[in-house]
Design an enzyme around this catalytic site. Structure first.
Site, PDB file in Angstrom:
ATOM      1  CD  GLU A   1      -2.936  -0.977   2.365  1.00  0.00           C
ATOM      2  OE1 GLU A   1      -4.104  -0.848   1.994  1.00  0.00           O
ATOM      3  OE2 GLU A   1      -2.589  -0.957   3.553  1.00  0.00           O
TER       4      GLU A   1
ATOM      5  CB  CYS B   1      -8.684   3.796   6.424  1.00  0.00           C
ATOM      6  SG  CYS B   1      -8.142   3.029   4.889  1.00  0.00           S
TER       7      CYS B   1
HETATM    8  O1  FUB Z   1      -4.098   0.399   8.610  1.00  0.00           O
HETATM    9  C1  FUB Z   1      -4.925   1.545   8.769  1.00  0.00           C
HETATM   10  C2  FUB Z   1      -5.305   2.052   7.418  1.00  0.00           C
HETATM   11  O2  FUB Z   1      -6.000   1.038   6.719  1.00  0.00           O
HETATM   12  C3  FUB Z   1      -4.156   2.414   6.535  1.00  0.00           C
HETATM   13  O3  FUB Z   1      -3.744   3.727   6.625  1.00  0.00           O
HETATM   14  C4  FUB Z   1      -4.683   2.088   5.185  1.00  0.00           C
HETATM   15  O4  FUB Z   1      -3.684   1.971   4.218  1.00  0.00           O
HETATM   16  C5  FUB Z   1      -5.443   0.833   5.434  1.00  0.00           C
HETATM   17  O5  FUB Z   1      -4.588  -0.265   5.470  1.00  0.00           O
HETATM   18 ZN    ZN Z   2      -7.681   4.731   3.360  1.00  0.00          ZN
END
Ligand code: FUB
Ligand code: ZN
Length: 628
Positions: free
Chosen positions: A309, A393
């Site tokens: 990510e 999120c």
């Molecule tokens: O892990 C918390 C949030 O969820 C992260 O910032 C996003 O990338 C998603 O994985």
């Molecule tokens: Zn997000």
């Protein structure tokens, strides 16, 4: 230099007011309903013993509710509504009731692994959730004046402060965010311990021995070792890059790892540099900024890879598979804003504006109830918005950004006032010698570059009014009370108008906003021979609904000179379209052949581009930002 807070800014703007209205009337209720039906609110009630049942969902689901509380709080300020205030109070009451007697608050650990607090800081997000709670509490207090959540936040912050730090337990958040949140809490409450704790978290990261390496040795790790090993080891050895824990912040020069984590860390580090005047952190952040400029989508998206990510290599910016998480663009906005506060240079706001109008705004549908987690720059027609996600999120993150956009428009210092974003409305500033100054801005930005500012100090006062000249603008004109104002843009990128201001003084700024054809650095392989259209702060894209053709993927702009713009108030909530002539390759001759020894014919077609933020609002279809 300080931002003028959202509480001192009123937005009255053709582009942003409808978005804030949709946010308040559609997004906030929709997201609360999602938090309710997915058990996110019940998790707090269960942890409080108000109802029975198991924890539901992902271990960091609390953070979605905290972000929603933050968004709803800003929204109560911009759109007061007693029903929503009551709903918000009810949610806050459940969060508060779930707080343990020692101040601890996390519904997952309270319900599922109560004896394993703080043992998996790398992956289990206790400190990340705490950070979002603190940000929510600050926003709630600022918007309503109520202490209910702030008291909860402070009790939890006290516990964290008593637990972690030099001479206490060694610890760090695996997912950053608490650093900038503690800074907000410290600024609001005046509690120096919170600032010191934020500083500790920023400075401790990246030093050996790594707390994450130590956690990896725990066979009984809450949440298990699998994900931890996946992200924190390579060839069986510890590696901290995923969570930017590979080097102390002062030595970091490359944006690495998980993009949202990185953006939040750099934001928190910028806050600490601001508070402590630490030039070594500022230098590192400058180096990181220079690096992010090589890893930045034209839309203001960051983090191209779904694998982590996050970040990969310089110039590696694939279009179809772009991850470019909505939260990462939002995090970039936070970081850019803080870099501006440190440096006073418009180049940071240029990126902020790009991310705001493109990478972040594309993350939410025009009706406010559909969301993108990933924001690709091209689609085969296989993408659609979702009403929610298991890992949710992004939806409440974009809601809190839209509700607090007022915060990014103006900044002030003893010497002057900076107008960073061109958004209609008013701001109550305080300049030289604490003189209150009301600024009124009228504009049709981003559709037009014409801006009128009316300045109304309570008493005549001298200060510099600094108008940002965006990087995309090559020609502009300014007038003060009808007289042409000549001075050039200063080295910080602002037209600085220093004079004695009187009530009713009027400044007119005309930023010429042509359509430009942008080319990527040749090392961005996917964009070789391609160009993208930009007008003002908006990046444009092509959708097949406007450009129906079997060979959509071969769309080419043969005739950039002839591009025209028209505002269509009926389409996509009102957008300026770019129209012109282009071409596609005629694949009719190919039939079932994969290869032929002839060149395809070229067919002339009319082309229409829409702002990227508005894509995928008319069903699912093909899309491209970069065309041949
Ligand atoms: O892990 C918390 C949030 O969820 C992260 O910032 C996003 O990338 C998603 O994985
Ligand atoms: Zn997000």
């Amino acid at each position: 230099m300080k931002a003028i807070p959202f509480t001192a800014v009123t937005i009255n703007d053709r582009f942003w007011s409808p978005r804030q209205k949709t946010n308040s009337e559609a997004t906030i209720p929709h997201e609360l309903a999602q938090c309710r039906t997915t058990g996110r609110i019940d998790n707090f009630a269960k942890a409080a013993g108000l109802m029975s049942g198991d924890f539901e969902g992902i271990f960091f689901n609390d953070s979605d509710v905290h972000k929603w509380v933050e968004a709803a709080s800003y929204t109560l300020w911009t759109h007061p509504n007693p029903q929503w205030e009551a709903e918000l109070d009810e949610v806050i009451a459940k969060i508060a009731a779930s707080q343990q007697s020692d101040g601890y608050l996390n519904s997952y650990f309270t319900l599922v692994e109560p004896t394993k607090r703080w043992q998996n800081l790398g992956m289990m997000h206790e400190l990340y959730c705490a950070g979002h709670l603190f940000e929510a509490a600050v926003a709630h207090y600022q918007a309503t004046g109520k202490q209910t959540l702030l008291d909860v936040a402070c009790r939890f912050a006290d516990l964290i402060d008593n637990t972690f730090g030099p001479d206490k337990r060694d610890g760090l958040p695996g997912h950053e965010g608490i650093e900038l949140a503690l800074v907000k809490l410290a600024r609001l409450t005046g509690e120096a311990r919170y600032m010191s704790l934020a500083e500790y978290f920023v400075r401790r990261r990246g030093h050996s021995p790594s707390i994450f390496e130590k956690e990896l040795e725990n066979p009984d790790l809450p949440g298990g070792l699998g994900a931890y090993q996946h992200h924190f080891t390579r060839d069986g050895k510890f590696e901290g890059h995923y969570a930017q824990a590979h080097l102390p912040i002062q030595e970091q020069t490359e944006c690495v790892g998980h993009a949202v984590r990185a953006m939040y860390l750099y934001s928190g580090a910028a806050d600490i540099a601001y508070e402590t005047d630490d030039t070594s952190i500022v230098s590192a952040l400058e180096a990181l900024w220079r690096n992010v400029e090589k890893r930045l989508y034209i839309t203001g998206g960051v983090g191209p890879s779904g694998h982590n990510e996050g970040f990969t290599q310089d110039y590696e910016l694939p279009n179809f598979s772009a991850y470019a998480e909505t939260c990462a663009s939002i995090g970039l906005i936070f970081w850019a804003h803080r870099m501006f506060l440190l440096r006073g240079e418009s180049r940071f706001v240029d990126v902020l504006e790009t991310a705001l109008y493109n990478g972040a705004l594309a993350g939410i549908s025009l009706d406010g109830t559909g969301f993108f987690y990933q924001n690709p720059l091209a689609s085969h027609g296989d993408r659609h918005r979702h009403e929610w996600f298991g890992c949710a999120c992004c939806p409440p993150n974009i809601a809190r950004l839209l509700a607090s956009v007022g915060e990014y428009i103006y900044t002030q210092s003893g010497e002057g006032l900076w107008v960073n974003l061109y958004i209609g409305g008013t701001a109550n500033a305080t300049v030289a010698g604490n003189i209150p100054v009301k600024v009124t801005q009228e504009t049709d930005y981003p559709w037009s570059g014409d801006v009128t500012l009316t300045i109304a100090p309570e008493a005549p006062v001298s200060f510099a009014l600094n108008l940002r000249i965006p990087d995309w603008c090559e020609q502009f004109e300014a007038r003060v009370n009808g007289e042409v104002y000549k001075p050039q843009v200063n080295s910080d990128g602002y037209l600085s108008i220093a004079r004695a201001w009187h009530a009713g003084d009027r400044v007119e700024l005309q930023l010429t906003m042509p359509v430009t054809s942008v080319h990527a650095h040749p090392l961005v392989r996917e964009n070789l021979g391609r160009s993208a259209l930009r007008r003002g702060p908006l990046v444009y894209c092509f959708e097949d609904i406007d450009n129906p053709n079997e060979a959509f993927q071969t769309l080419s702009l043969t005739n950039d000179g002839g591009l025209e713009t028209t505002f269509n108030s009926e389409l996509l909530g009102g957008v300026t379209l770019i129209r012109g002539t282009g071409s596609v390759l005629d694949d009719a001759e190919w039939g079932d052949n994969l290869y032929l020894d002839t060149k395809p014919n070229v067919k002339q077609v009319d082309v229409t581009a829409i702002p990227y933020y508005a894509w995928c609002n008319r069903g699912t279809g093909k899309m491209a930002v970069w065309v041949l």
